[in-house]
Design a protein around this motif. Structure first.
Motif, short mmCIF file in Angstrom:
data_model
loop_
_atom_site.label_atom_id
_atom_site.label_comp_id
_atom_site.label_asym_id
_atom_site.label_seq_id
_atom_site.Cartn_x
_atom_site.Cartn_y
_atom_site.Cartn_z
N UNK A 7 25.16 17.32 -11.47
CA UNK A 7 23.81 17.10 -11.98
C UNK A 7 23.08 16.01 -11.21
N UNK A 8 23.81 14.98 -10.81
CA UNK A 8 23.20 13.89 -10.05
C UNK A 8 22.76 14.36 -8.66
N UNK A 15 19.61 11.15 -13.87
CA UNK A 15 19.20 9.86 -13.34
C UNK A 15 20.42 8.97 -13.10
N UNK A 16 20.28 8.05 -12.18
CA UNK A 16 21.31 7.03 -11.97
C UNK A 16 21.16 5.98 -13.06
N UNK A 23 14.32 3.93 -10.05
CA UNK A 23 13.09 3.43 -10.64
C UNK A 23 11.86 3.96 -9.90
N UNK A 24 11.93 4.04 -8.59
CA UNK A 24 10.81 4.58 -7.81
C UNK A 24 10.52 6.03 -8.20
N UNK A 25 11.57 6.82 -8.38
CA UNK A 25 11.41 8.22 -8.79
C UNK A 25 10.83 8.29 -10.20
N UNK A 26 11.37 7.49 -11.11
CA UNK A 26 10.91 7.50 -12.50
C UNK A 26 9.42 7.13 -12.59
N UNK A 27 9.02 6.08 -11.89
CA UNK A 27 7.61 5.67 -11.92
C UNK A 27 6.70 6.74 -11.31
#
Length: 112
Positions: free
Chosen positions: A48-49, A55-56, A80-84
């Motif tokens: 899945x990762x 997510x990590x 965090x960059x991906x999430x934002x």
């Protein structure tokens, strides 16, 4: 002298799972099974990762940093960059509706 990073991104940041799949696993000759075994997690978790469907987490960042000898911050910053990026895209209209406040000039103005 540092270069200011004020230009908005035009392409999505790389998911840490993609970094793992494309850079780390081939360099260390790791399969999903061997990576899962080394990290003490299930193959499903790794699958899945590396497919960017998970997510990590902070714990996974600690595991990855221990295995590869880098910082847990490396993994968390990438996540965090991906999430934002994803959240900004999902909530763009609502975020743009929030007014930007100007700086208060002095205390007398702020208290008036």
């Amino acid at each position: 002298m540092p270069i200011p990073n004020t230009t908005p991104r035009t392409i999505a940041p790389t998911h840490p799972g993609e970094m793992l799949r494309e850079d780390f696993m081939p360099d260390y000759e790791l399969s999903p099974t061997s990576l899962a075994t080394s990290l003490g997690v299930t193959r499903q978790t790794i699958n899945e990762l590396i497919r960017c469907r998970r997510a990590v987490t902070p714990l996974m960042a600690l595991r990855l940093s221990r295995l590869f000898g880098n910082s847990p911050r490396f993994w968390l910053n990438a996540q965090q960059a991906v999430d934002l990026w994803d959240l900004e895209a999902a909530y763009r209209d609502k975020l743009e509706a929030i007014p930007r406040l100007g700086a208060v000039k002095d205390e007398a103005t702020a208290l008036a």
